[in-house]
Motif scaffolding. Structure first.
Motif, PDB file in Angstrom:
ATOM      1  N   ILE A   1       1.021  -0.881  -0.195  1.00  0.00           N
ATOM      2  CA  ILE A   1       0.208   0.098   0.240  1.00  0.00           C
ATOM      3  C   ILE A   1       0.875   1.169  -0.222  1.00  0.00           C
ATOM      4  CG2 ILE A   1      -1.587   1.190   1.184  1.00  0.00           C
ATOM      5  CD1 ILE A   1      -2.679  -0.720   2.780  1.00  0.00           C
ATOM      6  N   HIS A   2       2.044   1.421   1.259  1.00  0.00           N
ATOM      7  CA  HIS A   2       2.561   2.591   0.447  1.00  0.00           C
ATOM      8  C   HIS A   2       4.046   2.776   0.785  1.00  0.00           C
ATOM      9  CE1 HIS A   2       3.898   6.218   2.552  1.00  0.00           C
ATOM     10  NE2 HIS A   2       4.508   6.170   3.282  1.00  0.00           N
ATOM     11  N   SER A   3       4.945   3.185   0.302  1.00  0.00           N
ATOM     12  CA  SER A   3       6.590   3.032   0.661  1.00  0.00           C
ATOM     13  C   SER A   3       7.161   4.521   0.077  1.00  0.00           C
ATOM     14  CB  SER A   3       7.203   2.149  -0.486  1.00  0.00           C
ATOM     15  OG  SER A   3       6.784   3.417  -2.184  1.00  0.00           O
ATOM     16  N   SER A   4       6.336   5.398  -0.138  1.00  0.00           N
ATOM     17  CA  SER A   4       6.902   7.121   0.296  1.00  0.00           C
ATOM     18  C   SER A   4       7.779   6.722  -0.792  1.00  0.00           C
ATOM     19  CB  SER A   4       7.608   7.452   1.472  1.00  0.00           C
ATOM     20  OG  SER A   4       9.092   6.933   1.671  1.00  0.00           O
ATOM     21  N   THR A   5       8.376   8.055  -0.783  1.00  0.00           N
ATOM     22  CA  THR A   5       9.279   8.464  -2.048  1.00  0.00           C
ATOM     23  C   THR A   5      10.727   8.138  -2.539  1.00  0.00           C
ATOM     24  OG1 THR A   5       9.567  10.926  -1.932  1.00  0.00           O
ATOM     25  CG2 THR A   5       7.905  10.310  -3.314  1.00  0.00           C
ATOM     26  N   LEU A   6      10.977   7.649  -1.285  1.00  0.00           N
ATOM     27  CA  LEU A   6      12.611   7.235  -0.753  1.00  0.00           C
ATOM     28  C   LEU A   6      13.327   6.293  -1.150  1.00  0.00           C
ATOM     29  CD1 LEU A   6      12.558   8.320   2.962  1.00  0.00           C
ATOM     30  CD2 LEU A   6      13.840   9.698   1.610  1.00  0.00           C
ATOM     31  N   TYR A   7      12.044   5.164  -1.970  1.00  0.00           N
ATOM     32  CA  TYR A   7      12.015   3.883  -2.664  1.00  0.00           C
ATOM     33  C   TYR A   7      11.689   3.590  -3.965  1.00  0.00           C
ATOM     34  CZ  TYR A   7      12.482   2.569   2.065  1.00  0.00           C
ATOM     35  OH  TYR A   7      12.827   2.706   3.948  1.00  0.00           O
ATOM     36  N   LEU A   8      11.984   3.200  -4.946  1.00  0.00           N
ATOM     37  CA  LEU A   8      12.344   3.309  -6.531  1.00  0.00           C
ATOM     38  C   LEU A   8      10.222   2.736  -6.315  1.00  0.00           C
ATOM     39  CD1 LEU A   8      14.746   2.360  -8.604  1.00  0.00           C
ATOM     40  CD2 LEU A   8      13.852   4.746  -8.101  1.00  0.00           C
ATOM     41  N   ASN A   9       9.257   3.526  -7.233  1.00  0.00           N
ATOM     42  CA  ASN A   9       8.144   3.872  -7.166  1.00  0.00           C
ATOM     43  C   ASN A   9       7.411   2.913  -8.175  1.00  0.00           C
ATOM     44  OD1 ASN A   9       5.236   3.463  -7.291  1.00  0.00           O
ATOM     45  ND2 ASN A   9       5.490   4.623  -5.439  1.00  0.00           N
ATOM     46  N   ARG A  10       7.317   2.368  -9.487  1.00  0.00           N
ATOM     47  CA  ARG A  10       7.587   1.806 -10.452  1.00  0.00           C
ATOM     48  C   ARG A  10       5.687   2.715 -10.853  1.00  0.00           C
ATOM     49  NH1 ARG A  10       9.719  -1.664 -13.987  1.00  0.00           N
ATOM     50  NH2 ARG A  10      10.876  -2.796 -12.409  1.00  0.00           N
ATOM     51  N   PRO A  11       4.786   2.127  -9.736  1.00  0.00           N
ATOM     52  CA  PRO A  11       3.379   2.691 -10.509  1.00  0.00           C
ATOM     53  C   PRO A  11       3.806   4.381 -11.009  1.00  0.00           C
ATOM     54  CG  PRO A  11       2.929   1.190  -9.156  1.00  0.00           C
ATOM     55  CD  PRO A  11       4.588   1.009  -8.586  1.00  0.00           C
ATOM     56  N   MET A  12       4.885   5.063  -9.827  1.00  0.00           N
ATOM     57  CA  MET A  12       4.674   6.134  -9.369  1.00  0.00           C
ATOM     58  C   MET A  12       5.389   6.220 -11.112  1.00  0.00           C
ATOM     59  SD  MET A  12       6.049   8.933  -6.996  1.00  0.00           S
ATOM     60  CE  MET A  12       7.932   8.282  -6.871  1.00  0.00           C
ATOM     61  N   ILE A  13       6.109   5.929 -11.420  1.00  0.00           N
ATOM     62  CA  ILE A  13       7.112   5.835 -12.070  1.00  0.00           C
ATOM     63  C   ILE A  13       5.986   6.089 -14.849  1.00  0.00           C
ATOM     64  CG2 ILE A  13       9.156   5.452 -13.529  1.00  0.00           C
ATOM     65  CD1 ILE A  13      10.658   4.953 -11.059  1.00  0.00           C
ATOM     66  N   ASP A  14       5.485   4.862 -14.671  1.00  0.00           N
ATOM     67  CA  ASP A  14       4.625   4.604 -14.752  1.00  0.00           C
ATOM     68  C   ASP A  14       3.521   5.908 -15.358  1.00  0.00           C
ATOM     69  OD1 ASP A  14       6.154   1.901 -15.581  1.00  0.00           O
ATOM     70  OD2 ASP A  14       4.308   0.820 -14.623  1.00  0.00           O
ATOM     71  N   LEU A  15       3.173   5.875 -14.406  1.00  0.00           N
ATOM     72  CA  LEU A  15       2.052   7.206 -14.481  1.00  0.00           C
ATOM     73  C   LEU A  15       2.922   8.475 -14.231  1.00  0.00           C
ATOM     74  CD1 LEU A  15      -1.212   8.227 -14.325  1.00  0.00           C
ATOM     75  CD2 LEU A  15      -0.340   8.307 -11.790  1.00  0.00           C
ATOM     76  N   ALA A  16       3.999   9.015 -14.466  1.00  0.00           N
ATOM     77  CA  ALA A  16       4.672   9.966 -14.571  1.00  0.00           C
ATOM     78  C   ALA A  16       4.871  10.280 -15.664  1.00  0.00           C
ATOM     79  CB  ALA A  16       6.044   9.988 -13.793  1.00  0.00           C
ATOM     80  N   GLU A  17       5.076   9.024 -16.697  1.00  0.00           N
ATOM     81  CA  GLU A  17       5.974   8.940 -18.165  1.00  0.00           C
ATOM     82  C   GLU A  17       4.410   9.377 -18.682  1.00  0.00           C
ATOM     83  OE1 GLU A  17       9.306   5.646 -17.985  1.00  0.00           O
ATOM     84  OE2 GLU A  17       7.446   5.637 -18.435  1.00  0.00           O
ATOM     85  N   ARG A  18       3.581   8.731 -18.080  1.00  0.00           N
ATOM     86  CA  ARG A  18       2.745   9.025 -19.675  1.00  0.00           C
ATOM     87  C   ARG A  18       1.873  10.285 -19.330  1.00  0.00           C
ATOM     88  NH1 ARG A  18      -2.070   4.083 -19.287  1.00  0.00           N
ATOM     89  NH2 ARG A  18      -2.647   5.460 -21.662  1.00  0.00           N
ATOM     90  N   VAL A  19       1.611  11.361 -17.943  1.00  0.00           N
ATOM     91  CA  VAL A  19       1.564  12.207 -17.677  1.00  0.00           C
ATOM     92  C   VAL A  19       2.030  13.591 -17.927  1.00  0.00           C
ATOM     93  CG1 VAL A  19       1.141  14.073 -15.487  1.00  0.00           C
ATOM     94  CG2 VAL A  19       0.188  11.730 -15.324  1.00  0.00           C
ATOM     95  N   ALA A  20       3.354  13.421 -18.269  1.00  0.00           N
ATOM     96  CA  ALA A  20       4.787  13.685 -18.846  1.00  0.00           C
ATOM     97  C   ALA A  20       4.048  14.473 -20.406  1.00  0.00           C
ATOM     98  CB  ALA A  20       5.905  13.141 -18.529  1.00  0.00           C
ATOM     99  N   HIS A  21       4.072  12.747 -21.058  1.00  0.00           N
ATOM    100  CA  HIS A  21       3.944  12.698 -22.815  1.00  0.00           C
ATOM    101  C   HIS A  21       2.420  13.450 -22.441  1.00  0.00           C
ATOM    102  CE1 HIS A  21       3.556  11.376 -26.422  1.00  0.00           C
ATOM    103  NE2 HIS A  21       2.242  11.258 -26.521  1.00  0.00           N
ATOM    104  N   LEU A  22       1.575  13.330 -22.687  1.00  0.00           N
ATOM    105  CA  LEU A  22       0.299  14.342 -22.678  1.00  0.00           C
ATOM    106  C   LEU A  22       0.037  15.376 -21.775  1.00  0.00           C
ATOM    107  CD1 LEU A  22      -2.105  11.334 -20.537  1.00  0.00           C
ATOM    108  CD2 LEU A  22      -1.544  11.859 -23.187  1.00  0.00           C
TER     109      LEU A  22
END
Length: 427
Positions: free
Chosen positions: A73-94
């Motif tokens: 459920i939770h990890s914070s941004t102190l660790y690599l976070n695949r779902p966050m990176i996946d969504l960031a890539e899509r939002v950056a492109h859009l």
């Protein structure tokens, strides 16, 4: 419900607003409908303040949340976070912003707070431009530049805010002008305001369509004309897309694209609909602006794996089912129907909007005087008819706000318009 309401009053702040004389508890939803604790079914034309973007209990989002919750459920941004990176890539492109960087928050308020920190740090100035009648959140800094007095409880602020004309087309000193003349007058006002400042202004923050302000908007191209002045002065443009993003306006994926002659904004904020009810907000900025912060930082809850999983599933559904196109088609039909109703209703001053984002301004018949009591009566009557609406506006909350999930069908649009027509006639 009386017992729950009394418990609410006993433990929560008096300023925490509740809709309806007899507030309702919503217990579950499906598609474009919700049910209250007494089993009554409502067609939802407000989506939890434009937040249930695709549908209530969307299976794809529910599945994504359940699967992610079963893992982590939770990890914070102190660790690599695949779902966050996946969504960031899509939002950056859009986003349309070149070399974009994305930072996730938990709300639109926090997103705008972050955008202000970036702009003031990048420009080394606490001077901001904002639009009259605007709303940008409830934190200390965002309240300090909110131009709608109904939602700005304090005059204290860490920012020096200067307000410019343009967010409201058909009220104010420029209302009588043509669109071209209106833009020209607003640009002249912007130039005049800048001529009164000392030092440099950090940024202009603006909602392409003002949400809490009553779904008001300028003519297309206003912010492009502003951008010419801002670019000349080195001032950043922050587009607050918390309510207008993700295709809600139908014609465009982002509200700023109606003003795109001079390119995308330097900074863009988003929230609400992307999570379909999960707490997601964020900021997109070109890299040199995003990376101007020279201290370390984290986000404990921003970019949470479970909210990012929901956002990814929700965004995928929206794109795969062309909900922007549905917003344009069904929203266009709904606006036509509402305008026909408004033309035959003396207390309706204006029906305005774009896509599935419509506002109905209520006034005393034969005048331009806001009539918030009547707007409240219409909202109550609509609820009795099985329809949930929002309210807003810069003139004592006399605007009915309509923003259903983007999957609204033609039949549901017609059903909601019929209920609203009866409610308006009752007033």
């Amino acid at each position: 419900m009386t017992d729950l309401h009394s418990r609410h009053q006993a433990v929560l702040p008096e300023w925490l607003a509740l809709y309806y004389q007899n507030p309702i508890e919503l217990t579950h939803g499906e598609g474009r409908h919700v049910w209250d604790a007494e089993g009554r079914k409502y067609l939802d034309f407000f989506g939890g303040i434009l937040t249930t973007m695709t549908a209530h209990a969307l299976p794809e989002v529910t599945k994504a949340v359940t699967e992610q919750a079963s893992r982590l459920i939770h990890s914070s941004t102190l660790y690599l976070n695949r779902p966050m990176i996946d969504l960031a890539e899509r939002v950056a492109h859009l986003s349309g912003i070149p070399d974009a960087r994305v930072f996730f928050t938990t709300s639109g308020t926090e997103a705008n707070d972050t955008a202000l920190m970036l702009a003031t740090t990048y420009r080394r100035s606490n001077q901001l431009l904002a639009m009259r009648n605007s709303y940008h959140g409830r934190s200390f800094s965002t309240v300090g530049l909110t131009g709608n007095r109904n939602w700005s409880p304090t005059s204290l602020s860490p920012l020096q805010t200067l307000y410019v004309h343009g967010g409201v087309r058909y009220r104010g000193p420029f209302a009588h002008l043509s669109d071209a003349q209106f833009i020209e007058a607003c640009v002249a006002d912007l130039e005049d305001v800048l001529g009164q400042t000392r030092g440099q202004v950090a940024a202009l923050i603006a909602e392409p369509i003002q949400g809490v302000g009553g779904f008001t908007s300028p003519p297309d191209g206003l912010y492009a004309a502003f951008r010419e002045v801002l670019t000349r002065e080195g001032i950043l443009w922050i587009a607050d897309e918390v309510q207008t993003g993700w295709g809600r306006t139908g014609d465009h994926f982002w509200g700023w694209q109606a003003h795109a002659e001079n390119g995308p904004p330097d900074i863009m904020t988003f929230a609400k609909g992307i999570g379909n009810g999960m707490s997601i907000g964020g900021v997109v900025a070109r890299s040199e602006v995003m990376n101007c912060i020279d201290s370390g930082s984290i986000s404990t809850f921003g970019g949470s794996p479970i909210t990012m999983a929901a956002g990814l599933a929700n965004l995928s559904y929206l794109l795969e089912h062309d909900l922007q196109g549905n917003s344009r088609r069904v929203g266009g039909l709904l606006l036509e129907r509402l305008r026909a109703i408004g033309a035959a209703t003396p207390c309706v001053r204006e029906v305005r909007g774009r896509g599935l984002m419509a506002g109905i301004e209520i006034v005393r018949p034969g005048t331009d005087q806001a009539w918030p009591q009547a707007a409240g009566q219409v909202q109550e009557a609509a609820r009795e008819g099985g329809l949930l609406l929002g309210k807003g506006g810069g003139h004592n909350t006399s605007v009915l706000r309509i923003a259903p999930p983007l999957s609204l069908t033609v039949a549901e649009a017609e059903e909601g318009a019929a209920v609203l027509e009866r409610a308006l006639r009752s007033v």
